[in-house]
Each structure stands twice: as structure tokens, then as C-alpha cells.
Design a protein around this motif. Structure first.
Motif, PDB file in Angstrom:
ATOM      1  N   GLU A 224     -81.979   9.636 -38.516  1.00 22.44           N
ATOM      2  CA  GLU A 224     -82.452  10.551 -39.839  1.00 22.44           C
ATOM      3  C   GLU A 224     -81.520   9.924 -40.825  1.00 22.44           C
ATOM      4  O   GLU A 224     -80.378   9.947 -40.790  1.00 22.44           O
ATOM      5  N   ILE A 225     -82.289   9.873 -41.987  1.00 22.61           N
ATOM      6  CA  ILE A 225     -81.522   9.551 -43.344  1.00 22.61           C
ATOM      7  C   ILE A 225     -80.936  10.574 -44.213  1.00 22.61           C
ATOM      8  O   ILE A 225     -82.418  11.126 -44.636  1.00 22.61           O
ATOM      9  N   GLY A 226     -80.212  10.780 -44.637  1.00 28.03           N
ATOM     10  CA  GLY A 226     -79.702  11.726 -45.617  1.00 28.03           C
ATOM     11  C   GLY A 226     -80.249  13.059 -45.169  1.00 28.03           C
ATOM     12  O   GLY A 226     -80.994  13.639 -45.905  1.00 28.03           O
ATOM     13  N   PRO A 227     -79.773  13.615 -44.058  1.00 33.30           N
ATOM     14  CA  PRO A 227     -80.013  14.830 -43.409  1.00 33.30           C
ATOM     15  C   PRO A 227     -79.824  16.098 -44.269  1.00 33.30           C
ATOM     16  O   PRO A 227     -79.956  16.998 -44.308  1.00 33.30           O
ATOM     17  N   GLY A 228     -78.837  16.019 -45.459  1.00 31.88           N
ATOM     18  CA  GLY A 228     -78.453  16.931 -46.195  1.00 31.88           C
ATOM     19  C   GLY A 228     -77.401  17.848 -45.324  1.00 31.88           C
ATOM     20  O   GLY A 228     -76.523  17.475 -44.686  1.00 31.88           O
ATOM     21  N   ALA A 229     -77.761  19.285 -45.363  1.00 27.25           N
ATOM     22  CA  ALA A 229     -76.914  20.260 -44.837  1.00 27.25           C
ATOM     23  C   ALA A 229     -77.487  20.394 -43.456  1.00 27.25           C
ATOM     24  O   ALA A 229     -76.575  21.228 -42.773  1.00 27.25           O
ATOM     25  N   THR A 230     -78.407  20.003 -43.152  1.00 26.40           N
ATOM     26  CA  THR A 230     -79.398  20.337 -41.892  1.00 26.40           C
ATOM     27  C   THR A 230     -79.604  19.483 -41.192  1.00 26.40           C
ATOM     28  O   THR A 230     -81.030  19.073 -41.248  1.00 26.40           O
TER      29      THR A 230
ATOM     30  N   ASN B 130     -80.699  10.966 -33.115  1.00 30.65           N
ATOM     31  CA  ASN B 130     -79.546  10.342 -32.121  1.00 30.65           C
ATOM     32  C   ASN B 130     -78.506   9.698 -33.343  1.00 30.65           C
ATOM     33  O   ASN B 130     -77.467   9.615 -33.027  1.00 30.65           O
ATOM     34  N   THR B 131     -78.811   9.133 -34.323  1.00 35.67           N
ATOM     35  CA  THR B 131     -78.085   8.561 -35.415  1.00 35.67           C
ATOM     36  C   THR B 131     -78.159   8.867 -36.896  1.00 35.67           C
ATOM     37  O   THR B 131     -79.701   9.228 -37.203  1.00 35.67           O
ATOM     38  N   PHE B 132     -77.468   9.041 -37.678  1.00 35.37           N
ATOM     39  CA  PHE B 132     -77.581   9.643 -39.098  1.00 35.37           C
ATOM     40  C   PHE B 132     -77.150   8.458 -40.034  1.00 35.37           C
ATOM     41  O   PHE B 132     -76.131   7.794 -39.801  1.00 35.37           O
ATOM     42  N   LEU B 133     -77.897   8.096 -41.257  1.00 33.83           N
ATOM     43  CA  LEU B 133     -77.439   7.327 -42.222  1.00 33.83           C
ATOM     44  C   LEU B 133     -77.254   7.946 -43.379  1.00 33.83           C
ATOM     45  O   LEU B 133     -78.058   8.712 -44.044  1.00 33.83           O
ATOM     46  N   GLU B 134     -75.886   7.862 -43.820  1.00 36.74           N
ATOM     47  CA  GLU B 134     -75.625   8.534 -45.237  1.00 36.74           C
ATOM     48  C   GLU B 134     -75.207   7.689 -46.238  1.00 36.74           C
ATOM     49  O   GLU B 134     -74.483   6.704 -45.897  1.00 36.74           O
ATOM     50  N   TYR B 135     -75.644   7.939 -47.446  1.00 38.18           N
ATOM     51  CA  TYR B 135     -74.922   6.901 -48.571  1.00 38.18           C
ATOM     52  C   TYR B 135     -73.452   7.555 -48.903  1.00 38.18           C
ATOM     53  O   TYR B 135     -73.238   8.551 -48.948  1.00 38.18           O
ATOM     54  N   ARG B 136     -72.876   6.347 -49.068  1.00 42.26           N
ATOM     55  CA  ARG B 136     -71.487   6.571 -49.263  1.00 42.26           C
ATOM     56  C   ARG B 136     -71.061   6.751 -50.937  1.00 42.26           C
ATOM     57  O   ARG B 136     -71.021   6.177 -51.770  1.00 42.26           O
TER      58      ARG B 136
ATOM     59  N   VAL C  45     -72.511   9.038 -37.236  1.00 46.12           N
ATOM     60  CA  VAL C  45     -72.799   8.965 -38.866  1.00 46.12           C
ATOM     61  C   VAL C  45     -72.307   7.504 -39.274  1.00 46.12           C
ATOM     62  O   VAL C  45     -71.315   6.924 -39.375  1.00 46.12           O
ATOM     63  N   ILE C  46     -73.492   6.797 -39.984  1.00 47.22           N
ATOM     64  CA  ILE C  46     -73.065   5.611 -40.448  1.00 47.22           C
ATOM     65  C   ILE C  46     -73.380   5.632 -42.102  1.00 47.22           C
ATOM     66  O   ILE C  46     -74.018   6.258 -42.436  1.00 47.22           O
ATOM     67  N   TYR C  47     -72.245   4.981 -42.828  1.00 47.34           N
ATOM     68  CA  TYR C  47     -72.265   5.248 -44.237  1.00 47.34           C
ATOM     69  C   TYR C  47     -72.537   3.890 -44.836  1.00 47.34           C
ATOM     70  O   TYR C  47     -72.088   2.887 -44.250  1.00 47.34           O
TER      71      TYR C  47
END
Length: 228
Positions: free
Chosen positions: A18-24, A30-36, A61-63
Motif C-alpha cells: 500500500e502506497i501512502g496509506p494516510g491515517a488508515t 503487508n508492506t507500506f511505502l511512504e514519502y519521506r 514501512v519503507i520511506y
């Protein structure tokens, strides 16, 4: 995410990003990708002014800070990107990376042009819509339009939304947002203007059920049971 019920084809053994899951965060990811983000205030603004950090429940969580995702080709079976596409500076590169790491299966959700015209959130840089007939994602950078001329009006509309005047949107989500699964990569093409956007209000807003809902909502507010 407004249409989580449309996510139907994730298989038991699928590895889901999931990319950019926000608050939910989605429970199946299984894995999240977030912008740093360098500024925490910007991160809060990007996830809709929700100050609380998301609860990833121990999942990784991968940034990242660039356009290329830090994953191998085909590392995932399914990719969720809900309310992210309208934020990115280059939607075509973003989607190509989704297809590269996710094998072409996933779920997309984003606001449609009418929502952007009403509220014009600064963190949304793109108009995005899905052409059902052509099966193509279309987008147009806001900076290439004259939308900024209406900043005073859209600012007023954002204030109204924060105060709870969201009935038009919440009662007609399908006209302001779209969410859909795809089983193979979908083309994405930049548009010159919004003339290709076509969405018609076909259902009558004065049906008995809708009138009853409006009356019930007004009654709730009169009784002081609605939001403050």
C-alpha cells in the motif's frame, strides 16, 4: 478510502503493497511505502490534516524520496494506492512504478475534477479521472488551468467542509470520487484540458428515499445529536 468494499480480488497468498496509506492503513497490506517528508507539518497536511500518525501494527514501512520505488520488479502481487495519484508530480512515472513492482494488479482511488473545482486543496496537484469507455486514466496538472482564479471561493468551500457542510459530497460519493480494481496495467495519458471529462448526474435527487434521509438528517441536527 471511500470504496474499500470494491477491493475484492486480493488472494490469500498475495503480497500486498500500500502506497501512502494516510491515517488508515489497509488491514490486508503487508508492506507500506511512504514519502519521506522533511517537515512533519507537511506530512500532516498531505494526509488530510490528521495529526495522529498511522498505526501500521508492526508491519514494515519503507520511506523513499524519489520517483523510483525501492523495490524489485514484481516484488508484490497487488498494489493499493488510495488518494495518492492526485498528489504526485508525475502521474505517468508513478503508475509505471506501480506496474513494475506490482505485476499490474491493484486498486486505485482518487477525487474527480468536480471535487477539485469545489475545494482545490493545495496538496492536490492533478486533476485525475478514469475514462470508462476508453479504459484510460486521464490527468491534467492544475497549474495548466485557470483554477487558481477561484482561490477565494474554493477557500470558502474548504472552510464549509471543515465545519461539516459535506452533505452534497457525502451523499453522492460516486460523483466526486472513483475507486476501481484493475487486473492488468491501465494506460494513463495527460490531457490538454478538461473537455474530455464526462460525468452525468443521472439519478434523481428528489426520490422518496433521499427526501427521507434529508429529513432524518435535519431532525438529528435539531435534536443536537449531529456533529458539533
Amino acid at each position: 478510502m471511500f470504496f474499500q468494499h470494491k477491493i475484492l480480488s486480493i488472494k490469500a497468498g498475495d503480497k500486498v503493497l500500500e502506497i501512502g496509506p494516510g491515517a488508515t492503513p489497509h488491514p490486508r497490506a503487508n508492506t507500506f511505502l511512504e514519502y519521506r517528508f522533511l517537515d512533519e507539518n507537511e506530512a500532516i497536511e498531505q494526509r488530510g490534516d490528521i495529526k495522529a500518525s498511522p498505526n501500521f501494527q508492526g508491519r514494515p514501512v519503507i520511506y523513499y524520496s524519489g520517483e523510483k520505488f525501492p523495490f524489485n520488479d514484481g516484488e508484490f502481487d497487488y498494489v493499493i494506492a488510495s488518494h495518492v495519484l492526485e498528489h504526485v508530480p508525475n502521474p505517468e512515472v508513478f503508475m509505471s512504478e506501480i506496474y513494475r513492482v506490482g505485476g499490474g494488479r491493484g486498486y486505485l482511488e482518487f477525487p474527480l475534477p468536480p471535487y477539485e473545482y469545489l475545494f482545490n486543496f493545495d496538496v492536490h496537484t492533478q486533476f485525475v479521472w478514469f475514462d470508462l469507455q476508453e479504459c484510460v486514466i486521464k490527468y491534467l496538472p492544475k497549474r495548466k488551468t485557470a483554477l487558481s482564479q477561484f482561490n477565494s471561493i474554493s477557500s470558502e468551500m474548504r472552510t464549509a467542509l471543515e465545519l461539516g457542510w459535506d452533505d452534497l459530497v457525502s451523499n453522492n460519493l460516486e460523483h466526486f470520487f472513483i475507486g476501481f480494481e484493475y487486473e492488468s496495467p491501465v494506460s494513463i495519458i495527460e490531457q490538454k484540458d478538461l473537455s474530455q471529462y464526462d460525468s452525468k448526474w443521472q439519478q434523481n435527487g428528489n426520490t422518496l428515499s433521499r427526501r427521507l434521509i434529508r429529513k432524518f438528517s435535519r431532525l438529528i441536527k435539531l435534536l443536537g445529536l449531529g456533529r458539533s
